[in-house]
Design an enzyme around this catalytic site. Structure first.
Site, mmCIF file in Angstrom:
data_model
loop_
_atom_site.group_PDB
_atom_site.id
_atom_site.type_symbol
_atom_site.label_atom_id
_atom_site.label_comp_id
_atom_site.label_asym_id
_atom_site.label_seq_id
_atom_site.Cartn_x
_atom_site.Cartn_y
_atom_site.Cartn_z
ATOM 1 N N ASP A 14 3.650 0.667 -7.073
ATOM 2 C CA ASP A 14 3.735 1.056 -5.678
ATOM 3 C C ASP A 14 2.350 1.581 -5.285
ATOM 4 O O ASP A 14 1.566 1.966 -6.164
ATOM 5 C CB ASP A 14 4.808 2.151 -5.559
ATOM 6 C CG ASP A 14 4.720 2.891 -4.259
ATOM 7 O OD1 ASP A 14 4.825 2.238 -3.212
ATOM 8 O OD2 ASP A 14 4.536 4.129 -4.289
HETATM 9 MG MG LIG Z 1 5.181 5.524 -2.765
#
Ligand SMILES: [Mg+2]
Length: 233
Positions: A14
Site C-alpha cells: 500500500d
Molecule cells: Mg494506507
C-alpha cells in the site's frame, strides 16, 4: 511469527501510511497558505467530517474518485471563488511537495529488491503517485504501480487484486498464484481484508499499535519496517 512456509515472488505495498507519511493537515495548510488562508485545526476537523465518510463510500464503490475529490473541496471553492478541481489539484501538489518515506522504508526496499519483484497497489490518486515516487527516489524499486482511480475499483474489492495479479503475471511472464504474493499495508479494512479474500499472504503494518480485529487476521503483524526486512532477507 515468521514467513518460513512461504516462497514469495512478489511483495505488494500500500502507499499512504505504509510507504509514505500522509500528513493531510500539513498538506492542506500548505495548499491554503498558497491561497492566503491560515488553515486551522478546526478547519481540518470540519474538512474531515466531509472527507472521511467520502472515503468510506469510495472504498465501498458507491462513489467514484472524481466525486470524492470535488465534493471534499466544494465548500472551500465557494468561499475562495475558485473551482473544487483547482483546490484538489493544489492539494495533491502540496502532498507531493511534503512527501516523506516512512522510517525504514528505503532500507527495506534496498534489501528485498534483489529477492522479490515489488509493486504498489493504492487507493490514492493518480496525480500524486508518480511525482511522489520520483521525488523520493523510490520509483526505481517498483515494477508495478496499480492505482484505484485508474482501475476504477478500490481496495478491498477483489477486482483490483485480480487486475494486479494479471499485471504481475505479465511482468513475471508466468502465472502468479495468490499465495506467492505478500500484501503489506496499514489498513485492516482495505489492505488486509482485500488481500485475505484473494488468498494473498498479508502483513499488517501497525506502527501505532491499533487494537486487533478478531474478524480480520493478517498473516503477520509488524510495527516497524525493520521487522519485515529481517523476515524477508
Ligand atoms: Mg494506507
Amino acid at each position: 511469527m515468521n514467513l518460513d512456509a512461504y516462497q514469495f515472488d512478489w511483495i505488494l505495498f500500500d502507499a499512504d501510511e505504509t510507504l509514505f507519511h500522509f500528513d493531510a493537515f500539513a498538506g492542506l495548510k500548505l495548499l491554503f497558505s498558497r491561497h492566503g488562508v491560515a488553515f486551522s485545526e478546526q478547519d481540518f476537523e470540519e474538512y474531515q467530517l466531509i472527507n472521511k465518510p467520502l472515503w468510506l463510500e469510495y472504498q465501498e464503490g458507491t462513489i467514484d474518485a472524481q466525486h470524492l475529490q470535488l465534493t471534499r473541496f466544494a465548500a472551500w471553492a465557494k468561499r475562495l471563488g475558485c473551482s473544487a478541481s483547482e483546490l484538489n489539484q493544489g492539494f495533491l501538489a502540496a502532498m507531493a511537495d511534503i512527501c516523506q518515506p516512512l522510517p525504514g522504508v528505503t532500507e527495506l526496499l534496498e534489501v528485498i529488491r534483489g529477492h522479490y519483484r515489488l509493486g504498489i497497489i493504492t487507493n490514492g490518486f493518480t496525480q500524486l503517485q508518480q511525482v511522489r515516487l520520483q521525488k523520493t527516489g523510490l520509483s526505481e524499486y517498483f515494477s508495478l504501480v496499480v492505482i484505484s482511480e485508474e482501475v476504477r475499483v478500490a481496495k478491498p474489492a477483489p477486482a483490483i487484486f485480480e487486475h494486479s495479479l494479471m499485471l504481475m503475471s505479465d511482468v513475471s511472464r508466468s502465472q502468479i498464484a495468490p499465495h506467492k504474493v505478500l500484501m503489506v499495508g496499514d489498513n485492516l479494512h482495505t489492505d488486509i481484508v482485500g488481500g485475505n479474500r484473494m488468498g494473498l499472504a498479508t502483513c499488517w503494518y501497525n506502527p501505532q499499535g491499533h487494537p486487533r480485529d478478531p474478524a480480520v487476521l493478517p498473516t503477520i503483524e509488524i510495527c516497524h519496517h525493520d521487522q519485515l526486512r529481517q523476515l524477508l532477507s
